[in-house]
Design a protein around this motif. Structure first.
Motif, PDB file in Angstrom:
ATOM      1  N   SER A 393      29.785  44.151  38.114  1.00  0.00           N
ATOM      2  CA  SER A 393      30.002  45.241  39.086  1.00  0.00           C
ATOM      3  C   SER A 393      31.502  45.508  39.310  1.00  0.00           C
ATOM      4  CB  SER A 393      29.335  44.901  40.422  1.00  0.00           C
ATOM      5  OG  SER A 393      29.893  43.712  40.960  1.00  0.00           O
ATOM      6  N   LYS A 419      26.083  50.481  29.941  1.00  0.00           N
ATOM      7  CA  LYS A 419      24.794  51.145  30.176  1.00  0.00           C
ATOM      8  C   LYS A 419      23.649  50.328  29.557  1.00  0.00           C
ATOM      9  CE  LYS A 419      22.573  55.683  29.812  1.00  0.00           C
ATOM     10  NZ  LYS A 419      22.636  57.038  29.216  1.00  0.00           N
ATOM     11  N   ASP A 422      22.978  47.308  31.676  1.00  0.00           N
ATOM     12  CA  ASP A 422      22.202  47.626  32.888  1.00  0.00           C
ATOM     13  C   ASP A 422      20.717  47.762  32.566  1.00  0.00           C
ATOM     14  OD1 ASP A 422      24.412  47.567  34.543  1.00  0.00           O
ATOM     15  OD2 ASP A 422      24.817  49.732  34.353  1.00  0.00           O
ATOM     16  N   LYS A 425      19.311  44.353  31.902  1.00  0.00           N
ATOM     17  CA  LYS A 425      19.158  43.618  33.166  1.00  0.00           C
ATOM     18  C   LYS A 425      17.857  43.999  33.854  1.00  0.00           C
ATOM     19  CE  LYS A 425      21.802  42.067  37.141  1.00  0.00           C
ATOM     20  NZ  LYS A 425      23.063  42.123  37.871  1.00  0.00           N
TER      21      LYS A 425
END
Length: 448
Positions: A393, A419, A422, A425
Motif C-alpha cells: 500500500s 494490478k 491486487d 491477493k
C-alpha cells in the motif's frame, strides 16, 4: 510433452465415441482404424500397433460393451487398460542387492542420448533413498565426458571415481569396484562410452566390463526423440550384451514418443525412468498407468502431487499458507510462489499434468516469453525496498517511478504488476478454503 499430437488425435476419436448413444461393430472398427493411424504416426512399432488394435477390438466388440449403458466410455476404458498393459502394467524399480552388498549398475547407450547426465540423475535418486553411491567415469573417449560426470556428481553430492583418460575402461571399472568395496559404498554406477551408432567396438568393450566386473544391472539410455530407432537400438543392445531396463530421455521434447509404447513389447524389458528435462531433478519414475493417463488426456495428478512434495520447501509452504489464511499476501510471497513454480518445472509442466489439459486442450504457452516476463517481474520486485514488498500500500506514483528506473522498465509495467498482485491477493483470500478440500491437504502451498 512428447505425446501431445497423439493425445489430441485419440481424444478426438473418443469424443466421437462418447457422442453416440449405442455403438455398432462398425463404429468400433472405424474408431480403432483412427486409433491405429494415430499410433503409427506417433512412430509406434507396426507389429505392436497391429496387436494392440486386435486386442482392443476383441474386448470392445463383446456383448457387455456393445449393450452397456455407456459403450463409448467402456471402449475408452479398454484402450486405457491395454495401453497400460503394453507399457508393462507394473512399475519397475532398479533391483538393488540386499543390505550392504554392493550393487553394480552399468549404464549404456549411444552418444547424445543423455547417458552421462542420466547417470548422475539416477545417483541422486538412489542417494535420496539412503544409498551411498559412487560414480565411475569410464568414458575415456568423448572430450569432457569425465569432467561432465564430475560436475554433475558434485551437484548431486555424490563421489566420482576417475583415473583420467589414459587407462582402459575395464581397468577403471575394476579399480572403482575395489574403491567402492574398501569405502563401504553400496551402489556403484559405471558411466560407459557411447558411439554415434551401434558398433562392434562399443559392444566388445561393454562385454569386457561385464566379464571382469560383477554387474548387477545393465541400464540402457535411449533418446525418445529418435522414435523407432530407439526401439531398434534397445533390441540390439539386449541381444548383444543383455539389458535389465531402459531409461527414456527427452520425453519432454516435441517428439512423437512412440518408443515409450513400443520398447516393452519389442524387448520385454521395462522402462525404469523417463527423462523430462535437462535439470538433474528432471527424472521421473516410469508409471505405465500414469503415462497412459497422460497420453489419453486424463492428466497425471499423482505425479503432480509427488512433484510438489519433493520440490516444494515444506516450511516455506506452511508460512505461505499461514499468511494466506490471515490475508497477509505481499510481494515477498509473490516472489516465493514464483520460485516454487520454477522448481516444479514451470507453468506448462504443471498444466500438462492436469486432467483435460493435455494434448491440444492445453493453451499454448511460450516458455521463452513466460521466462522473460518472470525475470522482469523479479527485477521489479527486487527494486522495491523490503518495507515496500511487505507493505504494497506504500507504492505511490513517485515510488513506482523509482522502482521502474531501478528495474529498467517502463512505469506502465510496474502499474501492471501491482494490478496483477491486487487480483492475486483477492484470489488468495479464497485459497485456504479451497486447499482444505484438497485430499489430506496434499495441494497445500502449491503456487497456483
Amino acid at each position: 510433452m512428447a505425446f501431445d499430437s497423439l493425445s489430441e488425435k485419440l481424444q478426438n476419436v473418443f469424443k466421437n465415441l462418447r457422442s453416440k448413444g449405442r455403438l455398432t461393430e462398425d463404429d468400433v472398427k472405424a474408431a480403432l482404424k483412427e486409433v491405429k493411424m494415430a499410433l503409427l504416426e506417433a512412430d509406434v512399432n507396426f507389429k505392436v500397433v497391429k496387436q494392440f488394435v486386435k486386442d482392443v477390438q476383441e474386448r470392445a466388440i463383446g456383448q457387455d460393451v456393445m449393450n452397456g449403458l455407456n459403450p463409448g466410455q467402456m471402449v475408452i476404458k479398454i484402450v486405457n487398460e491395454e495401453m497400460v498393459r503394453l507399457m508393462g502394467s507394473e512399475t519397475t524399480e532398479i533391483a538393488l542387492r540386499p543390505g550392504k552388498e554392493l550393487t553394480i549398475i552399468m549404464m549404456a547407450g549411444l552418444q547424445g542420448a543423455g547417458k552421462t547426465t542420466t547417470t548422475a540423475k539416477i545417483a541422486g535418486k538412489l542417494k535420496a533413498k539412503g544409498k551411498k553411491v559412487l560414480l565411475a567415469a569410464c568414458d575415456v573417449y568423448r572430450p569432457a565426458a569425465i569432467e561432465q560426470l564430475q560436475i554433475n556428481g558434485e551437484k548431486q553430492g555424490v563421489e566420482v571415481f576417475s583415473m583420467g583418460d589414459k587407462n582402459t575402461p575395464v581397468n577403471i571399472a575394476k579399480a572403482a569396484v575395489e574403491h567402492a568395496t574398501k569405502n563401504d559404498f553400496n551402489v556403484l554406477i559405471i558411466d560407459t562410452a557411447g558411439r554415434l551408432h551401434v558398433d562392434e567396438d562399443m559392444m566388445a568393450e561393454l562385454i569386457q566390463i561385464k566379464e571382469n566386473v560383477a554387474v548387477s544391472q545393465t541400464i540402457l539410455v535411449v533418446d525418445a526423440m529418435t522414435g523407432q530407432d530407439a526401439v531398434n537400438v534397445a533390441k540390439t543392445f539386449d541381444e548383444k550384451i543383455g539389458i535389465d531396463g531402459v531409461v527414456l530421455t527427452k520425453l519432454d521434447g516435441d517428439t512423437r514418443g512412440g518408443a515409450a509404447l513400443s520398447i516393452r513389447a519389442v524387448t520385454g524389458k521395462p522402462i525404469l525412468y523417463a527423462g523430462m528435462g535437462e535439470k538433474l531433478s528432471d527424472l521421473e519414475q516410469f508409471y505405465p498407468d500414469r503415462m497412459a493417463s497422460r497420453i489419453l488426456g486424463m492428466g497425471d495428478v499423482l505425479t503432480l502431487i509427488e512433484k510438489a512434495q519433493n520440490e516444494l520447501d515444506e516450511e516455506k509452504a506452511k508460512k505461505l499458507e499461514e499468511k494466506m489464511r490471515k490475508n497477509e499476501f505481499d510481494f515477498e510471497m509473490y516472489l516465493e510462489s514464483m520460485s516454487q513454480m520454477k522448481k516444479m518445472g514451470g507453468l506448462s509442466s504443471i498444466l500438462g499434468m492436469m486432467p483435460g489439459l493435455g494434448g491440444g486442450k492445453m493453451p499454448e504457452i511460450d516458455e521463452g516469453a513466460a521466462e522473460k516476463n518472470m525475470a522482469r517481474t523479479e527485477a521489479i520486485i527486487f527494486s522495491m525496498t523490503v518495507e515496500e514488498r511487505q507493505n504494497p500500500s506504500l507504492l505511490n506514483p513517485s515510488r513506482k517511478r523509482r522502482i521502474a528506473q531501478g528495474a529498467g522498465v517502463d512505469i506502465a509495467e510496474v502499474n501492471r504488476l501491482v494490478k496483477q498482485f491486487d487480483q492475486a491477493k483477492k484470489m488468495m483470500k479464497q485459497m485456504p478454503g479451497m486447499m482444505k478440500k484438497g485430499k489430506k491437504g496434499m495441494f497445500k502451498g502449491l503456487p497456483f
